[in-house]
Write an enzyme that holds these catalytic residues in place. Structure first.
Site, PDB file in Angstrom:
ATOM      1  CE1 TYR A  57     -16.488 -44.918 -29.338  1.00 59.40           C
ATOM      2  CE2 TYR A  57     -18.423 -46.037 -28.778  1.00 59.40           C
ATOM      3  CZ  TYR A  57     -17.886 -44.903 -28.750  1.00 59.40           C
ATOM      4  OH  TYR A  57     -18.166 -43.619 -28.095  1.00 59.40           O
ATOM      5  CB  SER A 103     -33.002 -12.005 -39.212  1.00 53.58           C
ATOM      6  OG  SER A 103     -34.291 -12.905 -38.934  1.00 53.58           O
ATOM      7  CD  GLU A 134     -20.986 -20.330 -43.406  1.00 45.03           C
ATOM      8  OE1 GLU A 134     -21.911 -20.496 -42.806  1.00 45.03           O
ATOM      9  OE2 GLU A 134     -19.917 -19.770 -42.894  1.00 45.03           O
ATOM     10  CE  LYS A 136     -31.212 -18.433 -44.294  1.00 53.97           C
ATOM     11  NZ  LYS A 136     -32.253 -19.288 -43.683  1.00 53.97           N
ATOM     12  CG  ASP A 138     -34.930 -25.141 -44.144  1.00 50.59           C
ATOM     13  OD1 ASP A 138     -35.055 -24.318 -42.964  1.00 50.59           O
ATOM     14  OD2 ASP A 138     -35.857 -25.635 -44.942  1.00 50.59           O
ATOM     15  CE1 TYR A 247     -25.269 -20.040 -38.015  1.00 44.35           C
ATOM     16  CE2 TYR A 247     -26.019 -22.249 -38.627  1.00 44.35           C
ATOM     17  CZ  TYR A 247     -26.492 -21.033 -38.148  1.00 44.35           C
ATOM     18  OH  TYR A 247     -27.531 -20.868 -37.554  1.00 44.35           O
ATOM     19  CE  LYS A 343     -34.954 -16.920 -47.253  1.00 46.52           C
ATOM     20  NZ  LYS A 343     -35.361 -18.015 -46.369  1.00 46.52           N
ATOM     21  CB  CYS A 437     -68.667 -45.823 -45.803  1.00 43.51           C
ATOM     22  SG  CYS A 437     -67.688 -46.107 -47.232  1.00 43.51           S
ATOM     23  CB  CYS A 440     -70.536 -49.111 -48.491  1.00 42.83           C
ATOM     24  SG  CYS A 440     -69.968 -49.087 -47.023  1.00 42.83           S
ATOM     25  CB  CYS A 455     -66.007 -48.186 -44.122  1.00 42.37           C
ATOM     26  SG  CYS A 455     -67.072 -49.378 -44.863  1.00 42.37           S
ATOM     27  CB  CYS A 460     -66.787 -51.263 -48.082  1.00 39.39           C
ATOM     28  SG  CYS A 460     -66.689 -49.527 -48.772  1.00 39.39           S
TER      29      CYS A 460
END
Ligand code: AMP
Ligand code: ZN
Length: 698
Positions: A57, A103, A134, A136, A138, A247, A343, A437, A440, A455, A460
């Protein structure tokens, strides 16, 4: 069109070009060269089933680059060479969508779907309506416009009417074809909808990279994908390895007005056409169902496989299959009436942030951890979440008492998405970062380019505990039976003060403690004794030198005959080592320039630990000597750790990333970005698991 013509014809065309390579491919066949390259890109990026070696390739790709260099007038924007953009984007202009991006209406259970089906049948006057189902996806939605077969514009959803033009960034995504022969079915202009995703493997890798840099990880792959689309540097976009699923064909105009193409009479057929044209679209053959009950069953079954998918989905989308019925149903101003989202169970939850605890890590880094009112997210109880650093807290405007939205995506660590500022009562308290800290009380420091406060008191107690825990941990000296709880207990009781103290523990005292019978003391003593003989690389890793992980620890171990030899190394010499960059070299150099560290190592040696590289003394042997390896993806026969061990025992070396020094990339299933990166370098052999095993046999 990739699937119309038979594969063997494509392979014949490929062979012809490969044979022509020796003499040089003439400029006259440039379009043939491009077509063949596109075919193989499709096999690789869309079907994940390459037919051509990476090397071959690359040879063809280089031949194309050469012709274009010699004949610049032949360069076309849709040439496979033209994805790479070198200029930074100044702005993303706002552009109008040809058709508003609406939507989807939501549904959450079988009842809702039955309702949807009832309405669809009522409105259409049909007794039965076939549906297409299909995933959904995200991610972030995008619109792609093709004119005369060329990708001319890509835009984000924006407010649905107009979005940001992000064409240059979308061109970096290899699963988006720059050219697609819509004209073969009479289409002049087409607008396609799809979703940009970052798969889970890439997302986790990207977050690891961010955290290693002291930066804040992203909450979920969706944010990662949308954020990437807004990067000004397209080369950065290319590195993130986004993917696109399409889609929907939302608009098209025909060359000749009269007939509606046969391929577009149903949604499934449209998906099939998009697939033919070289897009990645949902599997279109198996997703048409004739009753709503079958749809419900399919959705439930699919939800169970959710975690096994390489990318995040948050539900399913159910669409009326016949386009004529879709048109009859029409749409509201908000969503089409012919589709509904189903959902899945939310992986988000809201809860209250009740406090912040500051934890001091092994390197002194002070990490704020949000304490939450316990809440279940995606089946797991969450009661605390790291909020990383001060900048992160400021950016998210987190306050104690806030209601916060938390999310646990797939295999990802839970994160706070945002605080619900509108729900505030006014009693919420800002989070104050300590200046000393919490353990300590010594003053905290922050380096210019870092986000974390540290710290820097090496005495410590918090750091000492964490350092000892790391030292005895499984991947370090692996002292079984020691464990985090025992370390804490011994330190608290004053029985253990530092790492060498592990080897001088007073067991008569420990025997008086509750829970320490003779048996467990014997075992512990034995494990401690065994740890002295652990190979050098484990000790190096156990020391917890900043930026030195297991791979670098091995490299270091192999570079010397005795650990203290590193005192003689300059930073430049350290940088000569495999995988050691300036930052890592600087950290190692500092470690060995520190007298306290040297004293620690000398003490450990006196106590009987091995600082010598035992293997180095005898010359390495094995069939893989001098060869470097890297694994990616999931192996099916071997565990990753087993395979890595095999490389080492055969004298080979492991690298942590794709670089010019790499000889073999072993790609398992669902291998991601590393393969793409390795493909760019013809000297890297990309092999599968079986080929790897064969290699060992030789
Ligand atoms: P919502 O944002 O909840 O209103 O859902 C609508 C969004 O779902 C669309 O804008 C798309 O970005 C997204 N989406 C993901 N997968 C699909 C799909 N297969 N079909 C339609 N929309 C989808
Ligand atoms: Zn401290």
């Amino acid at each position: 069109m990739y699937r119309k013509e038979q594969t063997h014809k494509w392979m014949e065309r490929t062979q012809t070009l490969l044979q022509a390579l020796k003499k040089g491919i003439p400029a006259a066949v440039i379009e043939e060269l491009r077509a063949v390259l596109r075919f193989h890109e499709n096999r690789y990026y869309i079907l994940s089933d390459p037919l051509l070696s990476d090397y071959a390739y690359d040879q063809l790709f280089k031949a194309l680059e050469k012709i274009e260099k010699e004949h610049p007038t032949l360069i076309r924007p849709d040439s496979p060479t033209q994805r790479v953009a070198h200029e930074l984007t100044k702005e993303f202009p706002t552009v109008q969508h040809l058709v508003p991006m609406l939507s989807l209406d939501n549904s959450y259970n079988a009842e809702d779907l039955l309702d949807f089906d009832r309405k669809v049948r009522e409105l259409s006057g049909l007794t039965a309506v076939p549906y297409c189902v299909e995933p959904k996806f995200d991610g972030g939605s995008i619109s792609l416009i093709y004119e005369n077969d060329k990708l001319v514009r890509a835009a984000t959803r924006g407010d649905g009417v107009a979005g940001d033009e992000v064409t240059n960034n979308i061109r970096q995504i290899r699963s988006v074809p720059l050219t697609a022969s819509f004209s073969t079915c009479g289409i002049k202009q087409a607008e396609i909808r799809g979703e940009v995703l970052m798969n889970k493997e890439n997302f986790n890798g990207y977050n690891q990279h961010l955290t290693a840099q002291g930066l804040v990880p992203l909450a979920n792959p969706r944010n990662a994908a949308s954020g990437t689309l807004r990067l000004k540097d397209p080369r950065e976009v290319a590195k993130r390895n986004l993917e696109v699923f399409v889609y929907h064909l939302s608009y098209f105009s025909l060359q000749k007005e009269e007939q509606w193409p046969l391929a577009l009479q149903s949604h499934a057929a449209t998906l099939g056409l998009l697939w033919e044209l070289g897009f990645r679209s949902p599997e279109h053959e198996k997703i048409v169902f004739s009753t709503i009950q079958e749809v419900i069953d399919y959705c439930t079954a699919f939800e169970a496989t959710r975690d096994a998918l390489p990318y995040e989905i948050d539900g399913m989308v159910i669409k009326v299959n016949e386009v004529a019925v879709q048109e009859k149903l029409g749409m509201t101003s908000h969503h089409p009436r012919w589709a509904v989202a189903y959902k899945f169970k939310a992986r988000q939850a809201t809860t209250q942030l009740i406090g912040i605890e500051f934890q001091v890590g092994r390197t002194g880094a002070v990490t704020p951890v949000a304490k939450l009112e316990p809440v279940a997210v995606g089946g797991v109880m969450v009661s605390s979440i790291s909020v990383h650093n001060q900048e992160y807290i400021a950016e998210k405007d987190l306050r104690i008492g806030d209601q916060v939205l938390i999310e646990r995506a797939g295999d990802v660590i839970p994160q706070i998405v945002k605080s619900l500022t509108e729900a505030r009562s006014g009693k919420e308290k800002p989070i104050e970062f300590p200046s000393v800290c919490p353990v300590c009380a010594s003053k905290l420091f922050k380096e210019e380019e870092e986000a974390v406060w540290r710290c820097i008191n090496t005495e410590c107690p918090a750091q000492i505990v964490e350092r000892i825990i790391h030292f005895v941990s499984k991947d370090a000296l692996d002292i079984r039976g020691f464990g985090e709880a025992n370390v804490r207990k011994f330190v608290e009781l004053g029985l253990l003060h530092d790492i060498p103290g592990i080897y001088t523990l007073d067991f008569t005292q420990i025997a008086t403690l509750e829970g320490f019978g003779k048996k467990s003391i014997d075992n512990l003593q034995q494990a401690i004794e065994l740890s002295k003989k652990q190979p050098l690389h484990r000790l190096i890793y156990a020391l917890g030198i900043r930026y030195v992980g297991e791979t670098t620890a091995r490299t270091l171990a192999n570079a010397v005959t005795h650990l203290l030899d590193f005192q003689q190394f300059t930073e430049e010499q350290l940088q000569q080592l495999e995988d050691v960059g300036t930052k890592v070299a600087g950290s190692i150099f500092q470690f060995f320039s520190n007298a306290e560290h040297i004293a620690l190592l000398q003490r450990l040696e006196k106590l009987g630990l091995t600082l010598r590289n035992e293997k180095k003394a005898s010359p390495a042997s094995g069939s893989l000597i001098g060869k470097t390896f890297l694994f990616t993806g999931t192996l099916s026969k071997l565990k990753r750790s087993e395979a890595e061990e095999m490389v080492r025992t055969h004298g080979g070396q492991l690298l942590s990333g794709v670089s010019a020094k790499l000889n073999y990339l072993v790609a398992g299933e669902e291998a991601g970005s590393k393969v793409e990166k390795a493909k760019k370098n013809p000297s890297i052999h990309i092999i599968n698991e079986q080929e790897f095993i064969n290699l060992l046999g030789k």
